[in-house]
Every structure is written in C-alpha cells, then in structure tokens.
Design an enzyme around this catalytic site. Structure first.
Site, short mmCIF file in Angstrom:
data_model
loop_
_atom_site.label_atom_id
_atom_site.label_comp_id
_atom_site.label_asym_id
_atom_site.label_seq_id
_atom_site.Cartn_x
_atom_site.Cartn_y
_atom_site.Cartn_z
N GLU A 1 0.87 -1.18 0.00
CA GLU A 1 0.00 0.00 0.00
C GLU A 1 0.91 1.23 0.00
O GLU A 1 2.12 1.12 0.22
CB GLU A 1 -0.91 0.02 1.22
N ASN B 1 -10.88 -4.03 4.37
CA ASN B 1 -9.65 -4.23 5.15
C ASN B 1 -9.96 -4.02 6.63
O ASN B 1 -10.57 -3.01 7.00
CB ASN B 1 -8.58 -3.21 4.73
N GLU B 2 -9.56 -4.95 7.43
CA GLU B 2 -9.66 -4.86 8.90
C GLU B 2 -11.02 -4.28 9.35
O GLU B 2 -11.07 -3.32 10.12
CB GLU B 2 -8.51 -4.02 9.46
O1 AHR Z 1 0.57 -2.35 7.66
C1 AHR Z 1 0.19 -1.16 8.25
C2 AHR Z 1 -1.31 -1.12 8.58
O2 AHR Z 1 -1.62 -2.07 9.53
C3 AHR Z 1 -2.24 -1.46 7.44
O3 AHR Z 1 -2.48 -0.37 6.62
C4 AHR Z 1 -3.49 -1.87 8.15
O4 AHR Z 1 -4.24 -2.80 7.41
C5 AHR Z 1 -2.97 -2.44 9.45
O5 AHR Z 1 -3.65 -1.94 10.53
#
Ligand code: AHR
Length: 637
Positions: free
Chosen positions: A23, A344-345
C-alpha cells in the site's frame, strides 16, 4: 530430537503461501518503487505554495514563481506553476527546480526521460533548458533544450543522458531560461530507466529484490490506504487509470502524505505481470477509518458497482465496457484474477455497531453472481455468508511474542474457511527488522508452512520504507531504500529463503527435548484507570522447525530456527525412506547478535550463505549456530 516421517504426508503446501502485501505507506510508491523522480509533479500537494519546488536565479537573472489557479492545466489539475522571468540574458538563468524525493539519483551513463506540459505568455517562446544539476547548481549532469513554446498547453519530452558522472542523490531537476517573459508549467515528470523498460514503470533495484523473493501474489492496494480516513480519500480506482497527467492524485490521509496515483490500478497489474504474481485485489467496502460508513442496502450499491466495474477492468474482455477501457489504457489482454478481498480490517468497525456482515453479504452476492469462479476473502468472521478465505493480521512487538504464537495454527479447527495471513510482522528494529525480528518471523513462518493446508496465503506488512527522515510512518518494514540504493533486512532474507525452498507436502515431525526460555508477556493495554495485572510468564521454545518434501524430486527441505545464544545440537531421524544421501546443501542466515541488522550503509551484513554439507543420512546429529535460520536440503529415496 526430531523424528521425521518422510513416507507420510501431514498436509499439502499451498503454492500460494508466500506473497506480498503493499500500500502507499512509508513512501512505498512515490519516493519508493514507482519510478517517478519529481515530487509534487502536478503542484497539488499544497493549495497555496509549490512545495518541493524552488526558484532558481543564477548569474544575476531575476524572477518569481507562484501557483496560478487562473491557468488550470486540465480538469484534474486546477492550478499550474507560473514562472515569471523579470530579467535574464546571456549566461543568466531563471527557472524552477524540483528537489525530488530526498534528492534526484544520478548515475553514470544513464538515460532519463523528462517531460512537462507548458504554455507561454505572448512574447515568450523559449528556449528552455531542462537539466539535472547538483543542488548547488555548480555541476550539470545532463541537459537538453526545448523551444517553440506557444500560448497553448503542449507536452514536451526530452531524453537526458549522463556521462561519466559520480553516482549521487544530491541533485535537482531544473527547468530554466535566459529569456524574459512568463510561462506556466502544468505537469513535470522525470523517469530513470525502469524495470522491464516500462513507461511509467518501477525502480529496477527494488523490483529485483522482490523478484528474488519469488512471490506468488500481490495483495493491493491496502491496508488503510484502500479505506482512506474518509470515503473521499479511499483508493478511488477510476481516478487512478489513464494518462498520468490527468490523474488528480489524492491525499493519502491514512498515512499523511500526497499520493500521485501514478501507481494506479493498471500499474499494480503490470507489476504483477512483471514478477509473475497473481493479483489479489482488495476492493473498497464502504468503511473508511475516521467514522465514515456506508450502510448496507441502497447506499452501498454504488460502491458494489464500483467493485464489479473494477473486477471487469482487471478481467473483462476488450469488448466489455471496462475491459475496453483497460485496452485503451494499453493492455488489451485481460488479467487472470482468482482472489478478491472485501475491505480491510473491518473488525475495527465494531465501535459503530458493526456493519460488516451486511456489507460483506452485499459484495459477496454481487461478486459471486457475476464471477462465481472468484474466491472472496473476508477481513473478519462473517456470519451471513461463508467466505472462501478469511484474512487475519498479526503484528507482534517482540521476537518472543511472535515465537509464542508459532504453534497457534497446529490445533486450529479445519472446518472453517481457509486462512490468508494478509499482514504479519515481528516489529523489532527500525526502520527495518534486525536479526531478532527475522528470528521471530522465521519461527512464525515454520508455523504457517506446517499448517499450509489451512494457511494457504500469507504476506508480511509493511513491505517498504523510505529510510530518509520523514519517510517512515510505520515501523517495522521489510525493505529499506533511499533515492540511490535499497536493501533487504534480515527478515527479508528469511522470507526469501522460505519462499524459494519448500516442497509440496508437509512431513509429520515429532519432537522431544525442545529447549525453551522464559518470556514475560507485557501487560494488556488498560481500558480503565487501574493497571491490569501482569499476565503469567510463559516458556517459549527457542527452536522451531518445519519439514516439507518435493514429491517429484524427493528433496526434503528441513527448516530449523535456533533463537538461542548458544549452538544447538539436534538429533534428526528420518523414517520412511530407503536411503538419505550423506551430501546435501545448507542455507544459513545467521548473526553474531540478535541486534545486528542490514542498512543503507551495510546492506548485506546479514545474508544467507549456501554451502555443500556432508554427514547427513537417515539419522544424524547436527549443530545449528546461535541466532540462525537454516534450511537443510536432503536428497533421499
Ligand atoms: O501495515 C500497516 C497497517 O496495519 C495497514 O495499513 C493496516 O491494514 C494495518 O492496521
């Protein structure tokens, strides 16, 4: 003692086990993998000032520069940079200079592609000098001239070629002139030679580090970067495709800096293509980090459509709407896609009542209806639909903590969805993990590999960090770099070893007498004013192992991690084979201290060493060095 049953199969090793997650964090793309060398190339990073640009006035020439909102370059780039040359002639120069991402790397005998959009006020038509110069302006490493500016926006391109110059990053890109008048710049770009010579491509050295890992897949585009702090700052894929000069870019407010979006959806796919990785596409699922949620139902429908369109852009034939757009963008052939992750999460959404079940259901149903062959990954347990995989994240703050979890999957129920460990890391060492981090990681990887019937995919995070001051938002990161060079951490080499050396089946192993050491887990974070009690101390193994076999060649890959400060003799007995060759190969990653590490100045202090070994067989005793990760390759029938 370790007893290996080479004639039996405990599990199959997933061919997708070792992959990458990425990312825009820690200047991963801009100022990292993405080749662009100009920072703030479309002047949008700051609405008031042309940050990362400086006015150049040399030899007595005078002028000024300012953002000009009245001379928008295009619909995506509302302001341009106006350069006014009050006086200049002869050897005098007035211009603008870009500082790059902590410098502009110059190497001998290298080619750079500079391009920019410009238009001129009446009475000015150039010529302009485009040059890469030292920061003090004393040395010009490469330059070219551009003339014939008009009152209309037009793109100009030149190739800058260096000679026998010193390799250095203390440089800038300068566009200047010795003629009085005014001009506007709309978009300025500078690319070095890229991996596989891709236009708008990636840095060669970092791509090579990744290629050496032989990753099976790439999870993109996040992470928090996918979600953004707000819906408006999510990874809005439709704004990341097409002509780079027309991409608006956006504030990566999850990680607090500007993203040019030069690394857009197609570039992610090309990156996969170049390294023979499968894309694992994460789609925005209506949840942004700072409180904005899209309720399941009609409100969510546009985002579901956005995801379905995105999948069509990746996989659709050139006759489909979005497949045609991909073809127009330069890639007529569809990409192979097997995995789509929804969000995500999303477990962090609990605070607002938890909307993932509803959101996941809507995405899952729409994706499966149009693309039944796709495997859909959920980011937490969903109760209304059964995902094909569930993405679990594990960040551990010490080697012992990570090692203490290395057997977690051994006893895990096998009736649920398969597991994708989409983010994990032993967070020891800054900016990149030291040997202690690598030992924790390797212990953890033995657990994933041993349980690869369940854990079918995994990817460490974050992958990258620009090691310059201000470059890192999140420690600990696998690969470090500055403008000139890059390096793999000890943990990088541990992963490279694991990824490149494994069979297709896991062999059962029974162990006796595994040494341990005491670890005191830290207190849990307090939710009240009262300090929570200290958790009980644990005995954590200092020796970890995983054994796989290539069922075609018969090669056994015996991985062993010795976290102790002393050499560890291990008795190994292999049953189920007629014969095990005495000669084999050993790959060892070791260090004198767990604090030892690699860095920009010592990039290869800790690297794997491969040697031929003797004395192997159906039973042997071998000593494994302190702080080491070893892979023994044994050949047997
Ligand atoms: O890897 C860093 C961050 O950790 C990511 O963006 C997130 O998905 C996680 O909390």
């Amino acid at each position: 003692m370790l007893q290996i049953k080479a004639g039996e199969v405990a599990a199959h090793v997933s061919p997708m086990l070792y992959g990458l997650m990425t990312e825009e964090i820690n200047f991963s793309y801009d100022g990292g993998l993405y080749g662009e060398l100009v920072r703030n190339r479309n002047f949008k990073e700051d609405a008031q000032n042309p940050i990362h640009w400086q006015l150049v006035q040399e030899g007595g020439g005078t002028g000024s520069m300012a953002l000009d909102a009245s001379q928008g370059f295009n619909e995506a780039v509302p302001a341009s940079l106006k350069l006014t040359i009050a006086s200049a002639s002869g050897k005098q120069q007035v211009g603008v200079a870009n500082e790059g991402f902590w410098g502009i790397p110059v190497r001998p005998n290298s080619r750079y592609r500079a391009s920019f959009y410009a238009k001129a006020a009446p009475g000015f038509n150039g010529p302009l000098t485009v040059a890469i110069t030292s920061n003090d302006g004393a040395t010009t490493h490469a330059s070219a001239r551009v003339g014939g500016l008009t009152g209309d926006w037009k793109e100009y391109q030149v190739t800058l070629t260096t000679g026998q110059v010193m390799a250095t990053a203390e440089n800038r890109l300068v566009i200047s002139t010795n003629q009085a008048g005014s001009l506007w710049l709309g978009f300025v770009s500078l690319f070095p030679e890229t991996y596989a010579n891709r236009p708008n491509g990636n840095r060669k050295d970092i791509m090579q580090l990744l290629a050496d890992m032989k990753p099976a897949f790439l999870r993109f585009p996040g992470g928090n970067y996918l979600e953004g702090n707000t819906i408006a700052t999510r990874f809005d894929w439709k704004k990341t495709i097409g002509d780079i000069a027309r991409r608006p870019g956006h504030l990566d407010n999850a990680w607090h800096y500007w993203s040019s979006d030069g690394m857009g959806l197609l570039e992610f796919l090309e990156w996969c293509e170049d390294l023979h990785m499968q894309p694992l596409l994460a789609v925005y699922a209506g949840y942004s980090l700072r409180g904005q949620r899209v309720a399941p139902g009609p409100d969510l429908e546009p985002y579901v459509t956005e995801a379905i369109d995105e999948i069509e852009y990746v996989t659709g034939p050139a006759t489909s709407t979005w497949g045609a757009r991909r073809a127009k963008d330069g890639h007529p052939a569809p990409y192979r896609l097997e995995y789509v992750e929804v969000g995500n999460e999303d477990n962090f959404d609990r605070a607002t009542g938890g909307t993932y079940d509803g959101r996941f259901t809507q995405f899952f149903d729409a994706i499966k209806a149009k693309y039944p062959q796709l495997k859909v990954i959920s980011t937490m347990r969903a109760t209304t639909r059964t995902p094909d995989l569930i993405d679990e994240h594990y960040y551990r703050n010490s080697e012992d903590e990570m090692a203490s979890h290395a057997h977690d999957y051994d006893a895990r129920d096998r009736t649920g969805p398969k597991v994708f460990v989409g983010e994990w890391a032993t967070r020891v060492g800054r900016p990149t993990p030291n040997m202690s981090g690598a030992l924790g990681d390797a212990a953890w990887m033995t657990g994933m590999e041993r349980n690869s019937d369940l854990v079918v995919m995994s990817s460490y995070a974050p992958l990258f960090v620009n090691v310059n001051k201000g470059g890192m938002q999140w420690p600990t990161d696998l690969i470090g770099y500055d403008a000139m060079t890059s390096y793999g951490s000890p943990a990088y080499y541990a992963q490279q070893m694991f990824s490149r050396n494994h069979g297709d089946v896991v062999l059962p192993v029974t162990a006796q007498g595994i040494p341990t050491r005491e670890w005191q887990p830290p207190r849990r974070a307090s939710v009240s004013a009262q300090q929570p009690p200290l958790p009980p101390a644990q005995q954590v193994p200092t020796l970890f192992y995983s054994v796989t076999r290539d069922s075609q060649s018969g090669t056994i890959y015996f991985k062993i991690v010795n976290r102790a400060s002393t050499p560890q003799p291990v008795r190994v007995e292999i049953a189920g084979l007629e014969r095990v060759e005495p000669k084999g190969q050993s790959i060892v990653l070791g260090a004198a201290s767990p604090d030892d590490t690699n860095s920009i100045t010592e990039p290869t202090k800790i690297v794997p060493v491969t040697t031929s070994v003797d004395g192997l067989g159906s039973s042997f005793t071998r000593e494994f060095p302190p702080y080491s990760i070893t892979i023994l390759e044994l050949r047997g029938k």
